[in-house]
Design an enzyme around this catalytic site. Structure first.
Site: not given
Length: 263
Positions: A143, A156
């Site tokens: 990401s 995350y």
């Protein structure tokens, strides 16, 4: 281009995972879709993709929070085709947003397990076959948050940073083997997926904004193009990384983020 290659894509019944699976199938790969459920809809997604692409596409259940099921997914894919898994895309992921001091412990454990540890377990199971075949591609979906950070996403962001570290380590180990195997991480910005749709809904409630306002002022605030990254763009990047042209690209976090990490 990928005829005869077996590909496993975790978390692939929707969004980025399904987009990558479709792109690989259209290049001739035998594709194994995966999720934690085992419903008629899951198997229909696989059969529909097979009908669309003409490729061998099947669904295999596996809970990526459980190490044994991560390894089992690879083992089932190998058994189904009597061939090694040579393309592995680790895409499974979940999200939770909270301040560190308020972050639920069970959410931390689940995010680390699914977003990071699952990749280790699938890679560990797939690597012997890749080494034996002498060719392989491991693509980890990280990401923009694997390269930068935002508040309230500690688990995350920790997992996605870890995914890049795991990718680099694997790339070096492949290089020592002198085989045509690479490991890379794709780092998308915001892609319009079910996961992001849930975040949009939460932000609408939290800020009293319309959907359009949330997208522009909150979700895409750090994405300079102010556009969602297309799922097809991630699929195309995965296909490129599987090509001969990309055989010397390894150990790299590759940003597809509308300029997010250029800031």
């Amino acid at each position: 281009m990928l005829d005869g290659k077996t590909a496993v894509v975790t978390g692939s019944t929707s969004g980025i995972g399904l987009g990558i699976a479709g792109a690989l199938a259209r290049e001739g790969a035998r594709v194994v879709l995966n999720s934690f459920s085992d419903t008629a809809d899951d198997h229909k997604i696989a059969s529909d993709l097979a009908a669309e692409t003409g490729a061998d596409v099947r669904y295999v259940r596996g809970d990526m929070a459980k190490p044994a099921e991560c390894a089992g997914l690879i083992e089932q894919a190998i058994a189904a085709h009597d061939a090694p898994v040579q393309i592995l895309v680790n895409n499974a992921g979940i999200q939770h947003v909270a301040k560190i001091e308020e972050f639920p412990l069970d959410k931390w454990d689940a995010i680390i397990a699914i977003n990071l540890s699952s990749a280790f377990h699938t890679i560990r199971a797939a690597v012997p076959g890749i080494k034996q075949a002498g060719w392989g591609r491991v693509i980890n979906i990280a990401s923009a948050h694997g390269l930068t950070a935002s508040p309230y996403k500690s688990a995350y962001i920790s997992a996605k940073h870890g995914m890049i570290g795991l990718t680099r380590t694997l790339a070096l180990e492949f290089a020592e083997e002198r085989i045509l195997a690479t490991a890379n991480a794709i780092c998308p910005g915001y892609v319009e997926t079910l996961l992001v749709e849930g975040q949009i809904a939460d932000q609408m409630k939290a800020h009293g904004m319309s959907r359009e306002e949330v997208i522009e002022k909150v979700i895409l605030a750090r994405q300079p193009t102010k556009r969602f990254v297309a799922v097809d763009a991630i699929g195309a990047m995965a296909v490129f990384l599987c090509s001969d042209a990309a055989q010397e690209i390894t150990g790299q976090p590759l940003s597809v983020d509308g300029g997010w990490t250029a800031l």
